[in-house]
Design a protein around this motif. Sequence first.
Motif, mmCIF file in Angstrom:
data_model
loop_
_atom_site.group_PDB
_atom_site.id
_atom_site.type_symbol
_atom_site.label_atom_id
_atom_site.label_comp_id
_atom_site.label_asym_id
_atom_site.label_seq_id
_atom_site.Cartn_x
_atom_site.Cartn_y
_atom_site.Cartn_z
ATOM 1 N N ILE A 252 -8.862 -4.886 7.811
ATOM 2 C CA ILE A 252 -8.638 -5.454 6.650
ATOM 3 C C ILE A 252 -9.233 -4.816 5.284
ATOM 4 O O ILE A 252 -8.432 -4.671 4.218
ATOM 5 C CB ILE A 252 -9.119 -7.049 6.587
ATOM 6 C CG1 ILE A 252 -8.198 -7.716 7.526
ATOM 7 C CG2 ILE A 252 -9.069 -7.638 5.187
ATOM 8 C CD1 ILE A 252 -9.042 -8.955 8.093
ATOM 9 N N PHE A 253 -10.517 -3.988 5.620
ATOM 10 C CA PHE A 253 -11.135 -3.566 4.556
ATOM 11 C C PHE A 253 -10.246 -2.164 4.072
ATOM 12 O O PHE A 253 -10.035 -1.939 2.787
ATOM 13 C CB PHE A 253 -12.492 -3.160 5.111
ATOM 14 C CG PHE A 253 -13.364 -2.029 4.200
ATOM 15 C CD1 PHE A 253 -13.820 -2.650 2.898
ATOM 16 C CD2 PHE A 253 -13.325 -0.742 4.576
ATOM 17 C CE1 PHE A 253 -14.346 -1.791 2.189
ATOM 18 C CE2 PHE A 253 -13.874 0.015 3.468
ATOM 19 C CZ PHE A 253 -14.547 -0.198 2.587
ATOM 20 N N ALA A 254 -9.715 -1.630 5.249
ATOM 21 C CA ALA A 254 -8.959 -0.330 4.970
ATOM 22 C C ALA A 254 -7.569 -0.726 3.983
ATOM 23 O O ALA A 254 -7.347 0.075 3.055
ATOM 24 C CB ALA A 254 -8.414 0.384 6.046
ATOM 25 N N ARG B 248 1.579 11.719 -4.313
ATOM 26 C CA ARG B 248 0.319 11.867 -4.094
ATOM 27 C C ARG B 248 -0.522 10.616 -3.747
ATOM 28 O O ARG B 248 -1.470 10.704 -3.213
ATOM 29 C CB ARG B 248 -0.366 12.621 -5.359
ATOM 30 C CG ARG B 248 0.171 14.239 -5.375
ATOM 31 C CD ARG B 248 -0.224 14.794 -6.519
ATOM 32 N NE ARG B 248 -0.342 16.282 -6.305
ATOM 33 C CZ ARG B 248 -0.940 17.073 -6.971
ATOM 34 N NH1 ARG B 248 -2.022 16.691 -7.943
ATOM 35 N NH2 ARG B 248 -1.051 18.383 -6.680
ATOM 36 N N VAL B 249 -0.104 9.807 -4.754
ATOM 37 C CA VAL B 249 -0.733 8.502 -4.417
ATOM 38 C C VAL B 249 -0.581 7.612 -3.198
ATOM 39 O O VAL B 249 -1.518 7.367 -2.485
ATOM 40 C CB VAL B 249 -0.289 7.373 -5.410
ATOM 41 C CG1 VAL B 249 -1.163 6.047 -5.500
ATOM 42 C CG2 VAL B 249 -0.429 7.927 -6.934
ATOM 43 N N VAL B 250 0.815 7.777 -2.509
ATOM 44 C CA VAL B 250 0.727 7.294 -0.987
ATOM 45 C C VAL B 250 -0.047 8.045 -0.128
ATOM 46 O O VAL B 250 -0.936 7.795 0.638
ATOM 47 C CB VAL B 250 2.209 7.470 -0.678
ATOM 48 C CG1 VAL B 250 2.421 7.028 0.799
ATOM 49 C CG2 VAL B 250 3.067 6.583 -1.655
ATOM 50 N N ALA B 251 -0.083 9.493 -0.342
ATOM 51 C CA ALA B 251 -0.979 10.418 0.513
ATOM 52 C C ALA B 251 -2.396 9.888 0.578
ATOM 53 O O ALA B 251 -3.082 9.777 1.533
ATOM 54 C CB ALA B 251 -0.907 11.766 0.075
ATOM 55 N N VAL B 252 -2.907 9.651 -0.816
ATOM 56 C CA VAL B 252 -4.431 9.303 -0.779
ATOM 57 C C VAL B 252 -4.580 7.747 -0.216
ATOM 58 O O VAL B 252 -5.541 7.545 0.636
ATOM 59 C CB VAL B 252 -4.914 9.110 -2.398
ATOM 60 C CG1 VAL B 252 -6.178 8.588 -2.324
ATOM 61 C CG2 VAL B 252 -4.830 10.553 -2.662
ATOM 62 N N ALA B 253 -3.583 6.815 -0.622
ATOM 63 C CA ALA B 253 -3.719 5.533 0.085
ATOM 64 C C ALA B 253 -3.720 5.499 1.669
ATOM 65 O O ALA B 253 -4.533 4.987 2.362
ATOM 66 C CB ALA B 253 -2.444 4.679 -0.380
ATOM 67 N N VAL B 254 -2.584 6.363 2.157
ATOM 68 C CA VAL B 254 -2.633 6.539 3.701
ATOM 69 C C VAL B 254 -3.622 6.929 4.295
ATOM 70 O O VAL B 254 -4.577 6.869 5.190
ATOM 71 C CB VAL B 254 -1.343 7.646 3.960
ATOM 72 C CG1 VAL B 254 -1.547 7.509 5.550
ATOM 73 C CG2 VAL B 254 0.045 6.649 3.746
ATOM 74 N N LEU B 255 -4.298 8.198 3.534
ATOM 75 C CA LEU B 255 -5.590 8.907 4.006
ATOM 76 C C LEU B 255 -6.950 8.012 4.082
ATOM 77 O O LEU B 255 -7.662 8.042 5.071
ATOM 78 C CB LEU B 255 -5.936 9.800 3.104
ATOM 79 C CG LEU B 255 -5.651 11.334 3.460
ATOM 80 C CD1 LEU B 255 -6.268 12.360 2.516
ATOM 81 C CD2 LEU B 255 -6.091 11.701 5.044
ATOM 82 N N ALA C 220 0.922 -1.222 -0.013
ATOM 83 C CA ALA C 220 0.020 0.115 -0.101
ATOM 84 C C ALA C 220 0.876 1.320 0.071
ATOM 85 O O ALA C 220 0.301 2.229 0.022
ATOM 86 C CB ALA C 220 -0.980 0.112 1.266
ATOM 87 N N GLY C 221 2.121 1.098 0.127
ATOM 88 C CA GLY C 221 3.083 2.074 -0.088
ATOM 89 C C GLY C 221 3.414 2.990 1.238
ATOM 90 O O GLY C 221 3.903 3.916 1.280
ATOM 91 N N PHE C 222 3.042 2.069 2.281
ATOM 92 C CA PHE C 222 3.519 2.708 3.587
ATOM 93 C C PHE C 222 4.840 2.226 4.137
ATOM 94 O O PHE C 222 5.200 1.081 4.237
ATOM 95 C CB PHE C 222 2.461 2.177 4.776
ATOM 96 C CG PHE C 222 1.195 2.425 4.752
ATOM 97 C CD1 PHE C 222 0.590 3.044 3.358
ATOM 98 C CD2 PHE C 222 0.063 1.795 5.338
ATOM 99 C CE1 PHE C 222 -0.594 3.295 3.306
ATOM 100 C CE2 PHE C 222 -1.163 1.968 4.942
ATOM 101 C CZ PHE C 222 -1.753 2.787 3.980
#
Length: 742
Positions: A723-725, A682-689, A629-631
């Motif tokens: 899990i969903f998130a 930006r993609v990581v930011a949205v994924a984290v959010l 997920a890029g974290f």
Amino acid sequence: MNVTVSSTAICMALAGNPNAGKTTLFNLLTGARQHVGNYPGITVERKEGFLTFKKQQISIVDLPGTYSLTAYSSEELVARDFLVNERPQVVINIVDASNLERNLYLTAQFLELGAPLVIALNMVDVAESRGITIKAEKLSEFLGVPVIPIVARSGKGTEALLEAALTVATREREWEPISISYGDDLNSAILELVAEIESQNFLINTYPARFTAIKYLENDEQILARGRDESPDIAEKLEQDVEKVSKHFQKTFNVYPEAIVADHRYGYLKSVLRGGIITHAFDIDRLYTSDRIDKIVTNRLLGPVIMLGVLFGLYQVTFSWSEIPVSWLEAFFGWLGVTVDSIIPDGPLKSLIISGVIDGVGGVFGFVPLIMFMFLGISILEDSGYLARVAYMMDRIFRIFGLHGSSVMPFIVSGGIAGGCAVPGVMATRTLRSPKERLATLLTVPFMNCGAKVPVLALLIGAFFAENKAILMFAFTMLAWIVALFAAKFLRLTFLRGESTPFVMELPPYRLPTLRGLLIHTWERTWQYIKKAGTVILGISVLLWALMTYPGLSDHQLDGFTKQRETLSLVYPAEIVAEAISGEEIFSAGAEEYVQKLAVIDRAESEQALRSSFAGKIGRGLESVSQFAGFDWRTNIALVGGVAAKEVIVSTLGTAYSMGEVDVEESDSLGKRLQRSENWNRVVAVAVLVFIMFYAPCFVTVVCIAKESSWGWAAFSMAFNTIFAFLMAVIIYQVGMLLNLG
Ligand code: GDP
Ligand code: MG
């Protein structure tokens, strides 16, 4: 002494529809002599109070408000079980005189049960102001029980009520069930069932035979289960008989027996009331003030607009008014921290008390003013009758998603307009009567953007999408709703499958709430929060503190930082160092620079400590999974900390991301640092959010979910949401990177 008192005390049960004035009467009669607990195993409150009347010790149990005695909700079960198991000497049935027919529906069932009854005809003042007069004596004659007019709010008539209750209570008699006629077809079916029940003495010690027969026809699940426990054979026979009757009714009338039972009960009441008991002083055309208000307030177009306005107002008032007391509490706990800091010597004990205990307890108490204001607002809406209108308007939409009109309030409270709190939201689900709808609501309200998630949203959106801030904030609020509603639908189709409960269409009349009632309602709920959250959260807070503190830096590492500080102090002239560490105001530029450099070393030390703590190890361990997920590991630590409280996310990110950058400037914000980091885009930011919006609720919420349902569901909520998130975050990250949106 106590023993003799309790053994001679008379037990009275106070029962009635919600909003009939039970609590008002209960408080009036018992004053401060109350004891609040829970019925074993469920969250329904059990309130007991004591008084002495004419030298007689009396204990009064305030039963939960119900419309019926059929086991549709835990409240109804509790009320019924109390009556049949504990056999109070008298039941005081409080009815709303201004809404008599509807209230007497429950009365009819008490009569069928045969419980010794006294009717408190409450709110005669309201009825009078509407021009309604009720002949209490005549009603008493028809029903065969005393009917005492009272005004619970002022105490008028309560003396006579107690007197009547005492008379009934001291009269030694068996319970005397009455028989209501349910029409030829059902009557004969009931007689057959009764014959069977009586010949076998089936459940006879608990319920009158006719009552059992009717409950079998009404398909009452609890009684069916009890029956099977008592005697599987007889139960099976009865169920088969009922099945036959039910088929017959469906074929001939296309209805279930339940509906016929309800119809005839109302029919019985209508016939009672038709005997000149109610008189209207003027022709009201059924257009009471309430109805007139409803013409506007529940209007198809105006209604939703007014509703949004009211909800927004509630929200504003809650969150802006509570700001001041919240800041007092913060100041207090801040002061406490500083005081403890100066009293206790440096070391693990100090760190435990400040970061574990004070921060944890402070975190719980910090919510108290907010919860108080929120519940005050909800109590106003509820006591005035407006909440029922909101539920009525939202019911159609919520029904599509397997929820109920009453689910709307918990969602709004939890942050439906951004910036609420899921803790009162979870507690606000109590207005839902169906356990499954309630659970579905309870499990999905944490998806809303609570006040602690808003700073994270603001940080990341500000750093990566500064141009479209407002639009994105709005979009993320909408996303929360969409996800919550669809998750509810999913739960209702899978884990929480079941019928939706019908919405009670009759709206209670509007009423001006009393200050006393509001304060009591608000305090009751707030106190429950303190009790519930306070006990568990302390332990968890200490645990998290330990995770982020231990095992700590090795002596070697500590020496390294000490050396760095020493080296630094050698670079600067002695008087500058002295000025910097004097603790007084700093004037020279040199000292300022020195202090800043020291701070950089301090930060590096705490980052190093965090990295080598258990939490840091977890963060790094999780990287192998979270990379999809890029974290990175620093984000992971913040997310782990966020399970304690979402507020922690920003501060932990702050600590983790100042690492190694020895030459960072004080003004270099966390947002800037994230922008510069190669692990973020930006993609990581949205994924984290998205992950933060939907993963495990914070611990206070989890504790509340557990207390309102069970630890099993609380664990489910954490696992399911996480899990969903994570799946959402992975999809966003993978697709985003594939499309080169970073
Ligand atoms: P409960 O749900 O049965 O516990 O009802 P409450 O005791 O909370 O009462 C609901 C509302 O009715 C509150 O706003 C009370 O102040 C109000 N109320 C209760 N009794 C009376 C009464 O005799 N007259 C009037 N005018 N209002 C009353
Ligand atoms: Mg009440």
